[in-house]
Each structure stands twice: as C-alpha cells, then as structure tokens.
Design an enzyme around this catalytic site. Sequence first.
Site, PDB file in Angstrom:
ATOM      1  N   HIS A  22      42.411  45.184  27.138  1.00 41.83           N
ATOM      2  CA  HIS A  22      43.029  44.365  28.179  1.00 41.83           C
ATOM      3  C   HIS A  22      44.466  44.057  27.789  1.00 41.83           C
ATOM      4  O   HIS A  22      44.752  43.819  26.618  1.00 41.83           O
ATOM      5  CB  HIS A  22      42.229  43.059  28.309  1.00 41.83           C
ATOM      6  CG  HIS A  22      42.975  41.948  28.972  1.00 41.83           C
ATOM      7  ND1 HIS A  22      43.459  40.868  28.276  1.00 41.83           N
ATOM      8  CD2 HIS A  22      43.322  41.746  30.272  1.00 41.83           C
ATOM      9  CE1 HIS A  22      44.059  40.040  29.120  1.00 41.83           C
ATOM     10  NE2 HIS A  22      44.002  40.541  30.328  1.00 41.83           N
ATOM     11  N   TYR A  77      50.877  40.629  30.814  1.00 40.00           N
ATOM     12  CA  TYR A  77      52.115  39.894  30.546  1.00 40.00           C
ATOM     13  C   TYR A  77      52.582  39.292  31.853  1.00 40.00           C
ATOM     14  O   TYR A  77      52.441  39.919  32.912  1.00 40.00           O
ATOM     15  CB  TYR A  77      53.178  40.797  29.910  1.00 40.00           C
ATOM     16  CG  TYR A  77      52.796  41.118  28.482  1.00 40.00           C
ATOM     17  CD1 TYR A  77      53.056  40.205  27.456  1.00 40.00           C
ATOM     18  CD2 TYR A  77      52.092  42.286  28.183  1.00 40.00           C
ATOM     19  CE1 TYR A  77      52.648  40.464  26.150  1.00 40.00           C
ATOM     20  CE2 TYR A  77      51.688  42.551  26.883  1.00 40.00           C
ATOM     21  CZ  TYR A  77      51.970  41.638  25.875  1.00 40.00           C
ATOM     22  OH  TYR A  77      51.557  41.878  24.590  1.00 40.00           O
ATOM     23  N   ARG A  78      53.092  38.066  31.788  1.00 41.87           N
ATOM     24  CA  ARG A  78      53.456  37.350  33.007  1.00 41.87           C
ATOM     25  C   ARG A  78      54.622  36.413  32.746  1.00 41.87           C
ATOM     26  O   ARG A  78      54.850  35.970  31.616  1.00 41.87           O
ATOM     27  CB  ARG A  78      52.253  36.565  33.514  1.00 41.87           C
ATOM     28  CG  ARG A  78      51.638  35.684  32.454  1.00 41.87           C
ATOM     29  CD  ARG A  78      50.302  35.118  32.916  1.00 41.87           C
ATOM     30  NE  ARG A  78      49.743  34.214  31.929  1.00 41.87           N
ATOM     31  CZ  ARG A  78      48.724  34.505  31.103  1.00 41.87           C
ATOM     32  NH1 ARG A  78      48.166  35.698  31.129  1.00 41.87           N
ATOM     33  NH2 ARG A  78      48.280  33.614  30.258  1.00 41.87           N
ATOM     34  N   ASN A 130      44.616  32.133  46.271  1.00 44.32           N
ATOM     35  CA  ASN A 130      44.268  33.042  47.359  1.00 44.32           C
ATOM     36  C   ASN A 130      44.814  34.435  47.084  1.00 44.32           C
ATOM     37  O   ASN A 130      45.406  35.076  47.955  1.00 44.32           O
ATOM     38  CB  ASN A 130      44.799  32.477  48.689  1.00 44.32           C
ATOM     39  CG  ASN A 130      44.201  33.187  49.878  1.00 44.32           C
ATOM     40  OD1 ASN A 130      43.118  33.778  49.779  1.00 44.32           O
ATOM     41  ND2 ASN A 130      44.895  33.151  51.002  1.00 44.32           N
ATOM     42  N   ARG A 162      44.545  38.514  45.820  1.00 45.20           N
ATOM     43  CA  ARG A 162      43.778  39.622  46.405  1.00 45.20           C
ATOM     44  C   ARG A 162      42.548  39.866  45.533  1.00 45.20           C
ATOM     45  O   ARG A 162      42.651  40.375  44.408  1.00 45.20           O
ATOM     46  CB  ARG A 162      44.665  40.862  46.448  1.00 45.20           C
ATOM     47  CG  ARG A 162      44.021  42.035  47.163  1.00 45.20           C
ATOM     48  CD  ARG A 162      45.028  43.172  47.315  1.00 45.20           C
ATOM     49  NE  ARG A 162      44.430  44.279  48.033  1.00 45.20           N
ATOM     50  CZ  ARG A 162      43.925  45.367  47.433  1.00 45.20           C
ATOM     51  NH1 ARG A 162      43.949  45.478  46.135  1.00 45.20           N
ATOM     52  NH2 ARG A 162      43.397  46.345  48.161  1.00 45.20           N
ATOM     53  N   THR A 163      41.385  39.508  46.065  1.00 46.21           N
ATOM     54  CA  THR A 163      40.149  39.528  45.281  1.00 46.21           C
ATOM     55  C   THR A 163      39.894  40.883  44.625  1.00 46.21           C
ATOM     56  O   THR A 163      39.579  40.959  43.436  1.00 46.21           O
ATOM     57  CB  THR A 163      38.951  39.127  46.165  1.00 46.21           C
ATOM     58  OG1 THR A 163      39.145  37.766  46.566  1.00 46.21           O
ATOM     59  CG2 THR A 163      37.643  39.247  45.422  1.00 46.21           C
ATOM     60  N   SER A 197      41.924  43.103  43.692  1.00 52.37           N
ATOM     61  CA  SER A 197      42.841  43.336  42.566  1.00 52.37           C
ATOM     62  C   SER A 197      42.474  42.469  41.376  1.00 52.37           C
ATOM     63  O   SER A 197      42.547  42.916  40.227  1.00 52.37           O
ATOM     64  CB  SER A 197      44.280  43.049  42.986  1.00 52.37           C
ATOM     65  OG  SER A 197      44.647  43.918  44.042  1.00 52.37           O
TER      66      SER A 197
END
Lengths: 348, 348
Positions: B123, B126-127, B296, B298-299, B301
């Site tokens: 896994h 990065y954000r 909310n 995108r499930t 994804s």
Amino acid sequence: MTAFKTDATSTTNSSPAPGSKERVKQFMKQLQDNICNRLEQLDGASTFKEDLWEREEGGGGRSRIMRDGAVFEQAGVGFSEVWGDQLPPSILAQRPEAEGHSFFVTGTSMVLHPRSPYIPTVHLNYRYFEAGPVWWFGGGADLTPYYPFAEDAAHFHRTLKGACDAHHSEYYPVFKRWCDEYFYLKHRQETRGVGGIFFDYQHGTGGLYRGHDKNGAAAAYSNQLGEIEPRRWEDIFALAQECGNAFLPAYVPIVERRKGMEYGERERNFQLYRRGRYVEFNLVYDRGTIFGLQTNGRTESILMSLPPLVRWEYGYKPEPNTPEADLYETFLKPQDWANWTPATSENI
Amino acid sequence: MTAFKTDATSTTNSSPAPGSKERVKQFMKQLQDNICNRLEQLDGASTFKEDLWEREEGGGGRSRIMRDGAVFEQAGVGFSEVWGDQLPPSILAQRPEAEGHSFFVTGTSMVLHPRSPYIPTVHLNYRYFEAGPVWWFGGGADLTPYYPFAEDAAHFHRTLKGACDAHHSEYYPVFKRWCDEYFYLKHRQETRGVGGIFFDYQHGTGGLYRGHDKNGAAAAYSNQLGEIEPRRWEDIFALAQECGNAFLPAYVPIVERRKGMEYGERERNFQLYRRGRYVEFNLVYDRGTIFGLQTNGRTESILMSLPPLVRWEYGYKPEPNTPEADLYETFLKPQDWANWTPATSENI
C-alpha cells in the site's frame, strides 16, 4: 388494532421483574439451542461445533459454528453474557443514565451463509441490558437475498409481523422502518437486503426510538408507540421472546423452497460479490460488532458473522433486465413486503 | 547524522510556497503515472483501465485498475483532488485551526494484490492538505507479506530509510514506529504486516506527531523531530516526493525475486485468509477510507483497495513450526527490519 396489555400497576412500575437477568439469559440460551437443533436437522450433513469462552473482565459465552454443510456453507450462532464496571462510550452516548453503573448484557446472535445463492443470508440478534436503574431490550432479524423472490421476502416479513402484532399493532410498522434505516449502507445507497424488524432501547417509558438517526422515518413513527407507554418489563420481555421464536418459522420455509434449485457459476459469482456488502456493513456500521470490539469481546466470535468466501469487483453493475438488476432495483430499497401479493408484484 | 537543510528565512516562514496546490497536484499525478507504467511493464499481461470521475461538491480524480494480470490479480492506483467548504469532523478534531476554512486535498493512493502468495501486498498513499492558514503533508507505504522472507522486509525498509535519511536522520525512526502503530489491528493484536513508513500532519512547526495514539512509541520519538523545527514548506514537499519516488525501488525487486516461485493450494488458501485482515483494517481503522466515505467520496475508488477474493475462517491458527506460524510470530510484530542481516535472523 390489537389492544395493549396493561393493568393498574403497570403505570408506575418500570423496574425489571425479579430474577430478570437469569430469566432473560435462560431464554437466550434456549433460543440458541432451538435454532441450532433445527438448522442441523435442515442441513442434514454437517453439525455445530461449540467453543466455550470466558471474558477476562467478566462473563463469557458459547460460540457455535457449522461449516461445509449441505445447505449452510457457514452458520454461526452465538450466546453470550457479559458484565463489567462501565458500558462503553458508544452505548453511554445513547443511554447517559447508565453512566457510573456496572452493566450486564446477555444476547443471542446468528448469521447464516447458505451455499446456494438462491437461499438468502439471514441475521438475528436479541439482547438485554441492565445498568443500574436502566434496562432495555434490543434486537431483530433481517433477510439478505441474492436473488429476487418476492414471496420469500413477504413470508419473512409476515411471520415477524405476526409476532409483533400479538403484542401491539403499532410495533411492526415502527420496527420494520427502523430495520430499513439501520441496515442501510450509506456509501452504497442500498439497504442490506429486504430487512425485517429491528428495535433498540425498548424499556418502560420514553426512548422508544433512540437510534442512530433521530430524523429518520422510524422516529416519525415512534410517537405512535409513545401512546402505549408505560410498558411493563414483562410485556417487553414477552415481545422479545415472541420475535426471537418467530425466526425459525420465518426462515425455514424459505430454505426448504429454494434448497433444491440448481444454480451455476454466474449465480455463485454474484453471491460472492454481494457477500462483500455484508462485510462492509458489519465492519463499518454494525453496532453489535463495534460494541464487541470496544468491550474487548472475543474477536473470533464477533467476526463469526463474516462470510467464508467473498469477492470484490471494482465498478460492477448488473446487466439490465436480469435477476441481478431486479435485486438492485427492487430488493435493495425499502418495500412494503408484508402487503405484497403476486398481483402487486409489478408495482414494487 | 544528516544535517537538516535550513536557512535564515526558514525560521519565520511556514507558509506554502507559491503555486503549492498546483505543484503538489502535478507531483501526485506524475507519481501515479510512474507507478502505473512500471507495474504494467512488470506484469506483462494486463494493463490499467482508467475511470475519470468528478465529485459534485468539488474536485475529482482518475482511478486506474489492472485486473487478472500475470503478476497482479488486482492493482488499483488512484489520483484525486478534492475541495470543499469544510473539512470533515475526523480531520478537524486533529487540526482545529482549520475550522471554518475551505480545504483542498490532493493525493495518490495505491494497493496491489499480487496473485502469488509469495509476493507481498503493498500500500502507498501520499496526500497534501491546505485549509486556510494551515497545510500539511501525510502519507507512507507499508508491506504486507503472506510468507516470511526477511530479506524482502529488510529491502523495503532500507530503501524507504534511504529516502528519509536524505532529509534528516531522525525521520525514519519516527515514521517507522508511526507506521507500526497506525497499521495495527487491535482486535487481532497483530500488525498489518512488516510496516514501512507513515507520517501525518507534517508542516512547518509543531504537531510532528499528532496521530491517533499520542501515548505511543512514535510520540515518544517526536521530541527528536521537534529539534529540527521550524521546517520550510519546500523541505517537507521534497521529503514527500523522495518518499513517494522510493516506492518502486523498494517494491519492484521483491516482485522480481518472488514471481517465478511455484506455490500450491495451501499457500493460496493462506493468502486468501490473510487478505481478510486487510479488509478488516481498511474498513475498521483506516483514516483514508473513513475520510473518503465521510466526504462523499467515490465509493468504488475508495474501496478499490479491497482484495478481489477473500476468505474468513473461524478459529484459524497456523500449525507450529510452519512458515505460516513464522509469519505470525515474527512478521506480524514490529521488528527492526532496516538492521536485519542473515546473521541476526535467528534473533527476530
């Protein structure tokens, strides 16, 4: 409209009956026994294995699991009684009066994963809490079909409705909506299946609907239940028993009707895919699972509800005009199953 | 000890560099591209399919998935940028200064599910967040082997350590412990795998370790990072880039070493069983999954990380003196993998 059973003493008495914990516990064990015996008979090939376990902080249980049966790929039926100094935060948030009191909880829970995609997965859980001055019953049962048989959904709902109606005609409409709201996967915008009944925090006075979503449809209906208060402990215990005992007649005829039907790889693949939703619900939303993990419960017993084999598939959508599409369009949205007839079938 | 890169202006400047959002976004897209290209090459049989999506409240992304490859049973690599009026409660609890500000988030995330049980699942995420006056980088990469190859764990850790060490020698020890703490399944008392690095809330001053468990081992180490503050935005962006770019050299050699090894039903069954832990972690604990579902997102994804096929088995325990038991005893507990040598292997 069924008259609500009440008497002169009930208006002031909201205490548990003498021996309440022991009586409820005996019922929960009996319910587990009855269900296991009938499921073994129904399966005919496999039997339940039992694990007795103890919880370090107080209590224990008996977990029973049947695997690789002719009918049931996996069937888990658990009984437990747990006590401790303080309820976990998730419960105290709903019942702040229990703060600072030791607690006792006993319950029976069950999830069945049939081998055939034509037999629905089903869940049952009944539980009883006492914590100082407060006590309540909770529970329910809900059906998760993989293939759309309206008569199965209708039979399941009607049987549970019958059990509720024997106590008060307002119970089923509230508990049915509560179930639709509770077993809802927000991130999928789907119900978990065709529902059934669900209730929580049922006690003498007040708080008839104190669920996770006080703005939901069931909350709007709870005023109708408010009119039948106060209720005696005995009345609510009797209701819980009747609902619990209604499970076998609600489910067994469906199994008998579907177990001989042949299926292929397509149906099996769809079943494995849909089982993923069960996992998502149980790990993301389920109050019982969260309670169990928060109270240092026995992980293997708590997660006994997870299916033996599951698929995920990115971006899956059923093809139009297939049974799979019918499931999504009709069976994963709340419907008035108790009033279904073959003639109304086109409208739902 | 590597010297920390700093200069006279850095002590007062904790603002993002000009064009920060666009620059980080371009890096995140490039990282997704680089990873996808190399994985396709490595697989040789399957390719990524891309879904572009938009988020109604602001933003969108590109989800890429490879299925049924020779090496990868499923590989999901996502890029997204999301903006909105207010961060969700789970994030605001950690960064209350962001309250009342609109936010921007961009990131790349990836989970690979190889077909062979000898190749670890991995896994990466990065954000980057900006919300009014506050900004921070987060992310990391962690390895989840099914079979115990110490040299693979050591290679993965050493490569990531090299990326961290290029910026400051205190980063790796903190980020390694943070990873062990974050990717931990409390209800199983197991790490998710052999870890790697993880960090969150990395910004100019303060809050170097603001994780879910401030009493953990990484918190104790955060004082060491405190000594290198304040840090410039450029320094932390450079660190995030170096860590992100270190993924392919950390993982690809492991795949190349293991992909030719033959395996049987036993290994496959164990892999499917262990994949269940990945599901449990992602749905019960993972901050990214919870953030996505709360905003909310995108499930499909968000849940692209879930494995294509999974088993659960009640009460499973590995047989003593098997590779499976070795995994539990050594690889599901924190170890000093960066310092592993064949000679130390008996001690861990």
